[in-house]
Design an enzyme around this catalytic site. Structure first.
Site, PDB file in Angstrom:
ATOM      1  N   ASN A 175      -7.148  -3.963  14.260  1.00 22.68           N
ATOM      2  CA  ASN A 175      -8.549  -4.226  13.871  1.00 22.68           C
ATOM      3  C   ASN A 175      -8.663  -5.372  12.864  1.00 22.68           C
ATOM      4  O   ASN A 175      -9.718  -5.583  12.284  1.00 22.68           O
ATOM      5  CB  ASN A 175      -9.185  -2.955  13.293  1.00 22.68           C
ATOM      6  CG  ASN A 175      -8.511  -2.495  12.004  1.00 22.68           C
ATOM      7  OD1 ASN A 175      -7.548  -3.107  11.544  1.00 22.68           O
ATOM      8  ND2 ASN A 175      -9.017  -1.432  11.415  1.00 22.68           N
TER       9      ASN A 175
ATOM     10  N   GLU B   2      -9.520  -2.571   5.344  1.00 18.44           N
ATOM     11  CA  GLU B   2     -10.131  -2.375   6.651  1.00 18.44           C
ATOM     12  C   GLU B   2     -11.346  -3.292   6.798  1.00 18.44           C
ATOM     13  O   GLU B   2     -11.850  -3.823   5.798  1.00 18.44           O
ATOM     14  CB  GLU B   2     -10.567  -0.900   6.783  1.00 18.44           C
ATOM     15  CG  GLU B   2      -9.425   0.102   6.650  1.00 18.44           C
ATOM     16  CD  GLU B   2      -8.505   0.171   7.878  1.00 18.44           C
ATOM     17  OE1 GLU B   2      -8.342  -0.841   8.592  1.00 18.44           O
ATOM     18  OE2 GLU B   2      -7.940   1.246   8.120  1.00 18.44           O
TER      19      GLU B   2
ATOM     20  N   ASP C  98       0.824  -1.215   0.000  1.00 17.19           N
ATOM     21  CA  ASP C  98       0.000   0.000   0.000  1.00 17.19           C
ATOM     22  C   ASP C  98       0.856   1.261   0.000  1.00 17.19           C
ATOM     23  O   ASP C  98       2.060   1.212   0.246  1.00 17.19           O
ATOM     24  CB  ASP C  98      -0.971  -0.003   1.194  1.00 17.19           C
ATOM     25  CG  ASP C  98      -0.305  -0.493   2.486  1.00 17.19           C
ATOM     26  OD1 ASP C  98       0.927  -0.368   2.598  1.00 17.19           O
ATOM     27  OD2 ASP C  98      -1.014  -1.010   3.355  1.00 17.19           O
TER      28      ASP C  98
ATOM     29  N   HIS D  98      -6.976  -5.680   9.998  1.00 16.30           N
ATOM     30  CA  HIS D  98      -6.744  -5.366   8.582  1.00 16.30           C
ATOM     31  C   HIS D  98      -5.432  -5.981   8.094  1.00 16.30           C
ATOM     32  O   HIS D  98      -4.512  -6.235   8.865  1.00 16.30           O
ATOM     33  CB  HIS D  98      -6.812  -3.853   8.313  1.00 16.30           C
ATOM     34  CG  HIS D  98      -5.634  -3.044   8.762  1.00 16.30           C
ATOM     35  ND1 HIS D  98      -5.717  -1.681   8.980  1.00 16.30           N
ATOM     36  CD2 HIS D  98      -4.346  -3.357   9.030  1.00 16.30           C
ATOM     37  CE1 HIS D  98      -4.536  -1.224   9.339  1.00 16.30           C
ATOM     38  NE2 HIS D  98      -3.693  -2.221   9.388  1.00 16.30           N
TER      39      HIS D  98
HETATM   40  P1  PGA Z   1       2.272  -2.171  12.613  1.00 15.68           P
HETATM   41  O1  PGA Z   1       1.184  -2.182  11.468  1.00 15.68           O
HETATM   42  O2  PGA Z   1       3.329  -3.158  12.227  1.00 15.68           O
HETATM   43  O3  PGA Z   1       2.782  -0.758  12.627  1.00 15.68           O
HETATM   44  O4  PGA Z   1       1.579  -2.549  13.874  1.00 15.68           O
HETATM   45  C1  PGA Z   1       0.706  -3.396  11.002  1.00 15.68           C
HETATM   46  C2  PGA Z   1      -0.448  -3.163  10.057  1.00 15.68           C
HETATM   47  O5  PGA Z   1      -1.213  -2.204  10.269  1.00 15.68           O
HETATM   48  O6  PGA Z   1      -0.597  -3.964   9.117  1.00 15.68           O
END
Ligand code: PGA
Length: 268
Positions: free
Chosen positions: A137, A144, A67, A139
């Site tokens: 969450n 999302e 992304d 994702h």
């Molecule tokens: P993080 O993000 O490694 O900063 O916790 C993971 C994600 O949102 O896929």
């Protein structure tokens, strides 16, 4: 799913890097799917160490990141391009022309970026190994909760929770995007192999939903239950809410002894 629970985040990164290295040893021109985020920092440090030790080359590797923010140019230090350069690309022998992010150039129609990105992935022969993190969450990428399980690369609005989770990385004066372009769930599911890393207690709920909950768009990572080659590397804290923990540990032990005799196996 192959669930491997390791003592700490350091071990998770080390094993993740070893799995990437195993792939590149047999397939020097592999196509890697890459992720950003805090979890992957230790993984990239280990990969850079392996490169510096002469154990690994990325010379013929092609990469596609999951992304990129929309409304943030590629030279902006908050872009995921900048993150990748800083944490990995600038420290290894990769040809940066072969590194791709779903970025939208100024004046470009963001709606067209997704289909073009999908086309580029197909042209490269598809993704051999997709590295993933998981949001608190559930994702994956910026898919999302409520994302279509058949989604492809497209513009996505971040949830308030994701926005808040990421706000620690932006100063008050900086623009923090609410939109991103992300590979879709179907794009991720097309990868031939998936390696998901999760560390820390704040991921425990999402990890248990992903592994032991129902397949549902409300936990996009649960879609990985439908993929036939997923390895999940967890530290103790991220594994804290798994009900079936004993079986995962038992399985890992059995596979380690099989590996000693027959080479690496893979639990599905
Ligand atoms: P993080 O993000 O490694 O900063 O916790 C993971 C994600 O949102 O896929």
């Amino acid at each position: 799913m192959e669930i491997i629970i390791l003592k700490n985040a350091e071990r998770v990164a080390a094993m993740g890097a070893e799995l990437v290295a195993e792939l590149l040893r047999v397939s020097a021109d592999a196509v890697l799917g890459l992720a950003t985020g805090g979890t992957q920092l230790a993984l990239y440090r280990k990969l850079v160490e392996k490169y510096e030790a002469g154990q690994l080359s990325f010379k013929d590797v092609t990469t596609f990141n999951l992304d990129e923010y929309l409304g943030v140019t590629q030279d902006n230090p908050q872009s995921y391009r900048a993150y990748m350069k800083q944490e990995l690309f600038d420290h290894i022998d990769i040809n940066q022309d072969c590194t791709h992010l779903p970025a939208c150039a100024e004046g470009q129609n963001p709606v067209l970026v997704g289909p073009e990105y999908e086309h580029a992935i197909r042209e490269a022969g598809g993704i051999d190994l997709q590295i993933l993190g998981i949001g608190s969450n559930g994702h994956i990428g910026f898919n999302e909760p409520s994302s279509s399980l058949k989604s492809r690369t497209r513009v996505k609005t971040l949830t308030r929770q994701t926005f808040e989770d990421n706000s620690r990385l932006f100063s008050a004066a900086e623009f923090q995007p609410t939109l991103a372009i992300t590979m879709g769930i179907a794009t991720i599911m097309d990868a031939r192999r998936i390696l998901l890393l999760a560390t820390g207690e704040n991921k425990a709920g999402a990890v248990s939903q992903m592994v032991e909950g129902p397949v549902t768009a409300m936990c996009p990572a649960s879609s990985l239950q439908m993929h036939e080659r997923v390895t999940v590397l967890l530290d103790e804290a991220a594994a804290g809410k798994l009900q079936n923990r004993d079986y995962y540990d038992w399985t890992h032990l059995q596979n380690e002894s099989l590996k000693d005799r027959f080479g690496r196996t893979h639990e599905r």
